[in-house]
Design a protein around this motif. Sequence first.
Motif, PDB file in Angstrom:
ATOM      1  N   LYS A 159      50.393  45.248  61.138  1.00  0.00           N
ATOM      2  CA  LYS A 159      50.164  44.150  60.204  1.00  0.00           C
ATOM      3  C   LYS A 159      49.057  43.222  60.720  1.00  0.00           C
ATOM      4  O   LYS A 159      48.205  42.775  59.952  1.00  0.00           O
ATOM      5  N   LEU A 162      45.722  44.843  60.114  1.00  0.00           N
ATOM      6  CA  LEU A 162      45.338  44.732  58.703  1.00  0.00           C
ATOM      7  C   LEU A 162      44.796  43.334  58.427  1.00  0.00           C
ATOM      8  O   LEU A 162      43.757  43.172  57.765  1.00  0.00           O
ATOM      9  N   ARG A 165      41.272  42.930  59.857  1.00  0.00           N
ATOM     10  CA  ARG A 165      40.242  43.556  59.021  1.00  0.00           C
ATOM     11  C   ARG A 165      40.021  42.758  57.740  1.00  0.00           C
ATOM     12  O   ARG A 165      38.898  42.607  57.274  1.00  0.00           O
ATOM     13  N   GLN A 169      36.481  40.819  56.505  1.00  0.00           N
ATOM     14  CA  GLN A 169      35.768  41.209  55.285  1.00  0.00           C
ATOM     15  C   GLN A 169      35.695  40.104  54.249  1.00  0.00           C
ATOM     16  O   GLN A 169      34.728  40.008  53.495  1.00  0.00           O
ATOM     17  N   GLN A 170      36.722  39.281  54.173  1.00  0.00           N
ATOM     18  CA  GLN A 170      36.802  38.333  53.054  1.00  0.00           C
ATOM     19  C   GLN A 170      37.746  37.192  53.446  1.00  0.00           C
ATOM     20  O   GLN A 170      38.900  37.152  53.020  1.00  0.00           O
ATOM     21  N   TYR A 177      46.170  34.389  50.639  1.00  0.00           N
ATOM     22  CA  TYR A 177      47.431  35.128  50.730  1.00  0.00           C
ATOM     23  C   TYR A 177      48.197  34.803  52.001  1.00  0.00           C
ATOM     24  O   TYR A 177      49.099  35.532  52.398  1.00  0.00           O
TER      25      TYR A 177
ATOM     26  N   LEU B  89      37.890  41.020  46.600  1.00  0.00           N
ATOM     27  CA  LEU B  89      38.705  42.067  47.217  1.00  0.00           C
ATOM     28  C   LEU B  89      38.218  42.301  48.636  1.00  0.00           C
ATOM     29  O   LEU B  89      37.158  41.826  49.025  1.00  0.00           O
ATOM     30  N   PHE B  90      39.004  43.038  49.403  1.00  0.00           N
ATOM     31  CA  PHE B  90      38.570  43.431  50.737  1.00  0.00           C
ATOM     32  C   PHE B  90      37.888  44.787  50.580  1.00  0.00           C
ATOM     33  O   PHE B  90      38.570  45.806  50.432  1.00  0.00           O
ATOM     34  N   LEU B  93      38.903  47.864  52.710  1.00  0.00           N
ATOM     35  CA  LEU B  93      40.315  48.225  52.774  1.00  0.00           C
ATOM     36  C   LEU B  93      40.643  49.099  51.567  1.00  0.00           C
ATOM     37  O   LEU B  93      40.026  48.984  50.511  1.00  0.00           O
ATOM     38  N   GLU B  97      46.047  48.944  50.923  1.00  0.00           N
ATOM     39  CA  GLU B  97      45.971  47.863  51.909  1.00  0.00           C
ATOM     40  C   GLU B  97      45.688  46.521  51.236  1.00  0.00           C
ATOM     41  O   GLU B  97      46.239  45.487  51.611  1.00  0.00           O
ATOM     42  N   LEU B 100      48.904  45.328  49.980  1.00  0.00           N
ATOM     43  CA  LEU B 100      49.782  44.848  51.048  1.00  0.00           C
ATOM     44  C   LEU B 100      49.391  43.453  51.524  1.00  0.00           C
ATOM     45  O   LEU B 100      50.244  42.649  51.894  1.00  0.00           O
ATOM     46  N   ILE B 101      48.087  43.162  51.527  1.00  0.00           N
ATOM     47  CA  ILE B 101      47.654  41.807  51.896  1.00  0.00           C
ATOM     48  C   ILE B 101      48.251  40.792  50.915  1.00  0.00           C
ATOM     49  O   ILE B 101      48.650  39.694  51.302  1.00  0.00           O
ATOM     50  N   ALA B 103      51.063  40.829  49.699  1.00  0.00           N
ATOM     51  CA  ALA B 103      52.455  40.584  50.081  1.00  0.00           C
ATOM     52  C   ALA B 103      52.571  40.125  51.532  1.00  0.00           C
ATOM     53  O   ALA B 103      53.647  40.191  52.125  1.00  0.00           O
ATOM     54  N   TYR B 104      51.468  39.642  52.086  1.00  0.00           N
ATOM     55  CA  TYR B 104      51.420  39.329  53.529  1.00  0.00           C
ATOM     56  C   TYR B 104      52.516  38.361  53.980  1.00  0.00           C
ATOM     57  O   TYR B 104      53.064  38.494  55.062  1.00  0.00           O
ATOM     58  N   LEU B 105      52.838  37.391  53.134  1.00  0.00           N
ATOM     59  CA  LEU B 105      53.811  36.368  53.548  1.00  0.00           C
ATOM     60  C   LEU B 105      55.258  36.818  53.366  1.00  0.00           C
ATOM     61  O   LEU B 105      56.178  36.140  53.799  1.00  0.00           O
ATOM     62  N   ARG B 106      55.429  37.947  52.704  1.00  0.00           N
ATOM     63  CA  ARG B 106      56.798  38.374  52.417  1.00  0.00           C
ATOM     64  C   ARG B 106      57.372  39.231  53.539  1.00  0.00           C
ATOM     65  O   ARG B 106      56.654  39.958  54.209  1.00  0.00           O
ATOM     66  N   ARG B 149      47.045  42.574  43.287  1.00  0.00           N
ATOM     67  CA  ARG B 149      47.192  42.001  44.625  1.00  0.00           C
ATOM     68  C   ARG B 149      47.884  40.642  44.542  1.00  0.00           C
ATOM     69  O   ARG B 149      48.752  40.314  45.345  1.00  0.00           O
ATOM     70  N   GLY B 150      47.501  39.856  43.510  1.00  0.00           N
ATOM     71  CA  GLY B 150      48.133  38.558  43.324  1.00  0.00           C
ATOM     72  C   GLY B 150      49.617  38.694  42.993  1.00  0.00           C
ATOM     73  O   GLY B 150      50.449  37.947  43.503  1.00  0.00           O
TER      74      GLY B 150
END
Lengths: 283, 236
Positions: A159, A162, A165, A169-170, A177, B89-90, B93, B97, B100-101, B103-106, B149-150
């Motif tokens: 994690k 990820l 990366r 990138q951004q 997030y 966007l990334f 990735l 992926e 998944l970003i 949902a990063y906080l979950r 993603r959102g």
Amino acid sequence: MPPAEILIEGLTQSCIYMTMAFGMVLVFSILGILNWTHGQLFMLGAFIVFYSTTAAGIPFPIGILLAGLVMAGIGILIKKFIIDRIKGELYIGVATLALIFALEGAASLLFTSDDRGLAIILPGVLNLGVVAISYQKMAVIIFTLIVMTAMYFVLNHTKVGLAIRAVAQQPVAASLYGISTERLSLIVMGIGCALAAMAGAIMAPLYPINPFIGRTPMIMALLAIVIGGLGSLTGAIVGGLILGFLHSVIAYYISYLSEVVLFGLIILILLVRPQGLFGASAK
Amino acid sequence: MLELKNIWVKYGKKAAVRKLSLSVNKGDFVTILGANGAGKTTMLNAISGIVKVKKNEGEIYFKGEKINGWKPGKIASLGIIQIPEGRKLFPLLTVKENLLIGAYLRKDRKGIQQSMDEALTLFPVLKDKLNAKSRELSGGQQQMLAIARGLMAKPEMLLLDEPSLGLSPLIRQQLAETIKEIHREGVTLVLVEQNARLGLMLASYGYVLENGEMSLQGKTSDLLKNDDVKKAYLGV
């Protein structure tokens, strides 16, 4: 064709430049700055392993880990107390440049500027018929393979990797997030500095140790980054590989002018590919 | 649910947003209209914490909590998620992926998997592209990924910034349907659109921003009939 020993020597150098360059690019990709004092962390890593094995009797592999751990801590302190308190990339750059002399000066005071040598830890030579390779150099190569594999795993299958990366990138979207750039900066600074220190530590038995041994690896790592393409981790690895070989092979043929020829070649590469081998072309 | 009270945002000496107030209730679908540079994106970034609103320059409340000055991640964890302009966007990735970003906080693995399944049901086109890098997607697919993603963050409120920008009319229509679907499922929506007609057709309440100030607000059915709106934004 230069003798095989020269190629092995080149590969050993490559390993060090790669590890250094990789750490620098990792830090650059998140913090957006080059840590100019990376070479001095390499030097301090060598001293830590020197004293921990000779004075404290700590086994060499543990000494390497210790060097990595201590310098990761120092790297985090540099980030928190120097980089974070200065505004502007240029000024941060100057501050880390100043650290080169501060750390070299401190090391000279503490350890004197005399050359020191660590006895070979792994004596013996592996004879492969066409080429003989010392166990000590093999240790460098295997160490680098392990480090690079570990980094590949961390970046692609965890994690944190990820998140690193994503921020590289951004960064704005990453923060939307909930990824904390601040926390990741400390993590990559720790990793980058640990890599430099461990590179210095693993090389310690092969070369003399003094407060100024960080300069060449640092410049070579920087050149590796530039020819690889600033910001590209793959570029750092390939750039390091190329430079290590070039450095050794050129030095074998023309020892006096080797640096001049090396830099000439680098300029040539950049003339053909200004963005470096793996850099995104500036459209 | 969301309340902006007299907020100011200044870039240097120039105010991008001045004395702006806005209120969104749970379940609302609100649209913000305005020309380029009217301050729409700045307003969304102020809500998300990307742009800081100082303590003496207005107040932003979400679910009763005063959130100005908070970090974007902390605001996101309350349930406000922004789908930024230009997708952001990334690029390197993969689609998976990128999701998944979101949902990063979950921490709930099962819930994350469930959200992923839901997102892929909503945007089936992403299903075959899970392992493709997001930069390899078409513009429409990228916008869908940005929204998906959102949604992975399980938002209570979604701030959509110019989602229709650069899309073909057909894709825009599909996107409009999906946005309606997301609203039906109970997500409160704030939609910023340069395409005023689209915004007014979808939302139930609208605000008009001019030079950083709110110049007009009302039910979208009324705004559609308003002469000023017609002239300035609908090209009638």
